[in-house]
Design a protein around this motif. Structure first.
Motif, PDB file in Angstrom:
ATOM      1  N   UNK A   1      65.973  48.406  49.951  1.00 51.65           N
ATOM      2  CA  UNK A   1      66.201  49.611  49.419  1.00 51.65           C
ATOM      3  C   UNK A   1      65.373  50.288  48.158  1.00 51.65           C
ATOM      4  N   UNK A   2      64.275  48.601  48.204  1.00 54.03           N
ATOM      5  CA  UNK A   2      63.201  48.486  46.967  1.00 54.03           C
ATOM      6  C   UNK A   2      62.140  48.892  47.759  1.00 54.03           C
ATOM      7  N   UNK A   3      62.206  49.552  48.936  1.00 51.19           N
ATOM      8  CA  UNK A   3      61.027  48.820  49.544  1.00 51.19           C
ATOM      9  C   UNK A   3      60.581  49.937  50.286  1.00 51.19           C
TER      10      UNK A   3
ATOM     11  N   UNK B   1      70.387  60.234  54.118  1.00 53.40           N
ATOM     12  CA  UNK B   1      71.549  60.919  53.033  1.00 53.40           C
ATOM     13  C   UNK B   1      71.922  61.422  54.136  1.00 53.40           C
ATOM     14  N   UNK B   2      73.564  61.751  54.712  1.00 51.83           N
ATOM     15  CA  UNK B   2      73.915  62.366  55.648  1.00 51.83           C
ATOM     16  C   UNK B   2      75.482  62.920  54.180  1.00 51.83           C
ATOM     17  N   UNK B   3      75.783  63.910  54.419  1.00 55.70           N
ATOM     18  CA  UNK B   3      77.388  64.686  53.706  1.00 55.70           C
ATOM     19  C   UNK B   3      77.893  64.126  54.158  1.00 55.70           C
TER      20      UNK B   3
ATOM     21  N   UNK C   1      68.867  54.899  42.516  1.00 53.14           N
ATOM     22  CA  UNK C   1      70.427  56.213  43.704  1.00 53.14           C
ATOM     23  C   UNK C   1      70.586  55.426  45.011  1.00 53.14           C
ATOM     24  N   UNK C   2      69.593  55.177  45.437  1.00 50.86           N
ATOM     25  CA  UNK C   2      70.395  54.090  46.597  1.00 50.86           C
ATOM     26  C   UNK C   2      70.514  53.479  46.594  1.00 50.86           C
ATOM     27  N   UNK C   3      70.825  52.661  45.594  1.00 56.36           N
ATOM     28  CA  UNK C   3      71.372  51.191  45.254  1.00 56.36           C
ATOM     29  C   UNK C   3      72.594  51.660  45.055  1.00 56.36           C
TER      30      UNK C   3
END
Length: 336
Positions: free
Chosen positions: A328-330, A51-53, A12-14
């Protein structure tokens, strides 16, 4: 053992950071995970500040949906490269926006200067998530396996040395591998092509090789060490170009012939779409001469397209992408 929940979080991050996916519905389709599950993860990421709206997203013919973006300042990545007696660095956010940049001049050994530099960022008010390092040397899974110009780095497991010193995830990459990877990310049309990127450098030539978007490193990290190619009966590629003055300038006849032979060698073995030369080494006027030299050895239809790349930007772009992906993975759930 892999943690499925963490793997989903990384995916999801990626998707948000690297592919600009912004709604729960889109994320659900791409990850093949239910809408409620993705929504719960997004809500958690908002709570932790990841995360930000970001307003509303209105797909064609559909109802507006909440849009989200990654908090670019949640973590930063320190990217740096070692070249001759300098260490160039950039502190970037997850969108590759530069927060700080500069050059440290080597005093003592390269390792001592590198340690002093990363120690300074360890005390920085900006929180780091990863470190990405480029070096003009052969690298095998974070270990420096061939670095004649950097005796303090030779045979060192630089990845684990930096991880032990900083407590951060680290990626180490050869300079030309990073440059060819960065070139492909800056020019998305080349992402799935085969590309060779040549740099003559201050410490001798090297090449980065990309096949279908993947860097070729070889079984011991020695891929691309073109200095050793025996292109002549009694001389290597390096022997023919070693007297070239540093910097972009018009090539001499013997240097043009060496470049033509090198391109022909890659054309006959890898048959790449493009061959990139560094703007630090060559000028545009050199390219047609190299192309003609290459035609002495193979039919013109098999010669790759010749380009001049922006070496430092390509290099930093590759290091940035490697560092951001690692970051992003860690990052663990909740950012702890």
């Amino acid at each position: 053992m892999k943690d499925p929940q963490h793997e989903l979080l990384v995916d999801i991050r990626k998707q948000i950071v690297l592919h600009d996916v912004s709604t729960v519905s889109e994320l659900s389709k791409i990850t093949h995970v239910s809408f409620p599950t993705v929504k719960k993860i997004i809500d958690d990421m908002i709570e932790y500040g990841e995360v930000i709206e970001h307003g509303q997203h209105a797909p064609k013919g559909g109802r507006p949906a909440k849009s989200y973006r990654y908090n670019s300042t949640f973590r930063h990545c320190l990217t740096l490269y070692i070249e001759a007696n300098e260490i160039h660095y950039r502190l970037i956010d997850c969108q590759n926006q530069i927060a700080e940049e500069g050059v440290s001049f080597v005093t003592g050994t390269h390792l001592e200067t590198l340690g002093t530099l990363v120690d300074a960022f360890d005390q920085h008010t900006i929180k780091l998530g990863a470190i990405s390092v480029g070096v003009a040397a052969a690298v095998d899974r974070g270990r420096i396996v061939f670095a004649p110009e950097y005796p303090s780095l030779a045979h060192l497991d630089l990845k684990n040395w930096l991880m032990d010193r900083t407590g951060l995830p680290v990626v180490i990459e050869n300079d030309m591998n990073a440059a060819v990877y960065g070139f492909s990310k800056r020019d998305e049309t080349s992402t799935h092509q085969s590309i060779v990127y040549l740099g003559l450098g201050k410490n001798g030539p090297g090449a980065g090789i990309l096949v279908d978007g993947h860097v070729v490193r070889g079984q011991s990290g020695f891929s691309g060490e073109v200095s050793f190619l025996p292109l002549y009966d009694h001389a290597s590629f390096y022997d023919r170009i070693k007297n070239k003055s540093y910097g972009p300038n018009v090539l001499k006849e013997e240097e043009i012939d060496a470049m033509g032979r090198l391109v022909a060698t890659f054309a006959a073995t890898l048959n790449p779409h493009a061959f990139i030369f560094s703007d630090v080494d060559l000028v545009l006027e050199d390219l047609p001469h190299i192309n003609r030299a290459c035609e002495r050895y193979l039919p013109s239809r098999h010669i790759p397209v010749l380009h001049i790349g922006e070496w430092e930007e390509d290099y930093f772009s590759g290091l940035a992408r490697l560092g951001i992906e690692l970051m992003l993975e860690t990052i663990q759930r909740g950012g702890v």
